[in-house]
Scaffold this motif. Sequence first.
Motif, PDB file in Angstrom:
ATOM      1  N   ARG A  38      -0.857   4.802   8.794  1.00 55.56           N
ATOM      2  CA  ARG A  38      -0.483   5.064   7.408  1.00 55.56           C
ATOM      3  C   ARG A  38       0.791   5.892   7.351  1.00 55.56           C
ATOM      4  NH1 ARG A  38      -3.835   3.936   3.253  1.00 55.56           N
ATOM      5  NH2 ARG A  38      -5.929   3.174   3.782  1.00 55.56           N
ATOM      6  N   GLY A 230      -1.262   7.968   2.079  1.00 50.16           N
ATOM      7  CA  GLY A 230      -0.119   7.074   1.996  1.00 50.16           C
ATOM      8  C   GLY A 230      -0.485   5.635   2.283  1.00 50.16           C
ATOM      9  N   PRO A 231       0.455   4.718   2.074  1.00 52.79           N
ATOM     10  CA  PRO A 231       0.159   3.300   2.282  1.00 52.79           C
ATOM     11  C   PRO A 231      -0.079   2.965   3.751  1.00 52.79           C
ATOM     12  CG  PRO A 231       2.503   3.618   1.912  1.00 52.79           C
ATOM     13  CD  PRO A 231       1.854   4.939   1.646  1.00 52.79           C
ATOM     14  N   GLN A 344       7.242   4.524  -5.078  1.00 50.44           N
ATOM     15  CA  GLN A 344       6.105   5.434  -5.189  1.00 50.44           C
ATOM     16  C   GLN A 344       6.290   6.427  -6.340  1.00 50.44           C
ATOM     17  OE1 GLN A 344       4.034   5.458  -0.872  1.00 50.44           O
ATOM     18  NE2 GLN A 344       5.550   7.083  -1.166  1.00 50.44           N
ATOM     19  N   TRP A 373      -1.676   0.310  -0.434  1.00 50.42           N
ATOM     20  CA  TRP A 373      -1.957   1.661  -0.882  1.00 50.42           C
ATOM     21  C   TRP A 373      -3.466   1.882  -1.014  1.00 50.42           C
ATOM     22  CZ3 TRP A 373       2.665  -0.548  -1.858  1.00 50.42           C
ATOM     23  CH2 TRP A 373       3.795   0.245  -1.722  1.00 50.42           C
TER      24      TRP A 373
END
Length: 373
Positions: A38, A230-231, A344, A373
């Motif tokens: 991530r 986070g993604p 974001q 996400w």
Amino acid sequence: MSESLYFDSTYPAAEAASEPSNLPAANFSPMPRSVQPRIGGLAVARPGRVLSQDDAIALFGLEGDAFAESLFARSGVRSRRLALTPEMLKTTLQQRTEHTEGQLLAMASEAVDQLGIDPSRIGTVISSTLWSLGGPSLAHRLVERYGLRPDTDKYHIVGVGCVSSVPLLRLAVQALAADPLRQVLVVAAECSSGLLTAARADERTKIVGSALFADGCAAVLLSAGPGAGGPAVLATRVHQVPGSLDKVHIKVAGDESSMFMTRELPSIVDAQLGGVTDSFLAQQGLRPAAIRHWLVHPGGPGILEAAQRSLGLTREQLSASWDVLAQHGNMGTATSLYVLDRTQQQHAPRPGDLGLMITVGPGITIGHMLLRW
């Protein structure tokens, strides 16, 4: 570059693809199920002074040149950051080396400081710039500056340019898979001020670079540990278009430099990007309709317009890319990470949203990175 501004484990899918692509298989990396990498941190630097396009025309001594003024006005850039001064323009690239390397470290430090890293947890540092005459590398200097462990792996990559974000994160994921208990720090920095040189009225290729390129730096912290936010990076791929090595390149000789992008680049992007993207998504069991956030490298207006045509997207769907181009210019190595940051901040992706980063750079190489996400 040209006078026409043509700069520049498989996870469950949201929607099944209707048909597999008949394109040849490219280099594709699904993420191992045991590792869920991530992007736990992302920060961008805002270095130097902000120049309007009028300021930049004056800096390069192109005031009153009808071609240059038209080109700057059509560049899609409203402002950008450059440490370049009239005095620097009178020096050779070699004479600027100390300043350039200092600027790269300063930008990198500004970005990394925002991440609040724990030095004891960093296992690998990967840095990248379009070019560098300095040594030790930026990665070495970051290890020293932040007191990272002596056994920290470090790599500095040059020459990848605008496509860098995908290969850098691809390498970071591989490093994380080898040592998932530690984090990977990725720093993408570009000091165009160290590369841009004065252009005469008849040097149209150099004028294009003067209209677009800027300084910038982004830092990413990749983690697979418990609680990493986070993604998630689900998959990455790079695809080099055969026979295209001469289409995008940099030339440095003596006290001169130029960054060349063929006028054919938008046509190549238009012809290639849609099919290559469909192929990548099909490997994930996805159709383009499953992608909520499109993050396309804003190499210039010609590139973004070609991407919109090839992918069947609207300008609004690429609004983050257009905004970065307008406010920051083309920062080469770092640019696509600014688009991720903008996405974001401005679009606030929701849990489960899918995003696709697409980079285009020397090679011609197209990079894809699927995010969730």
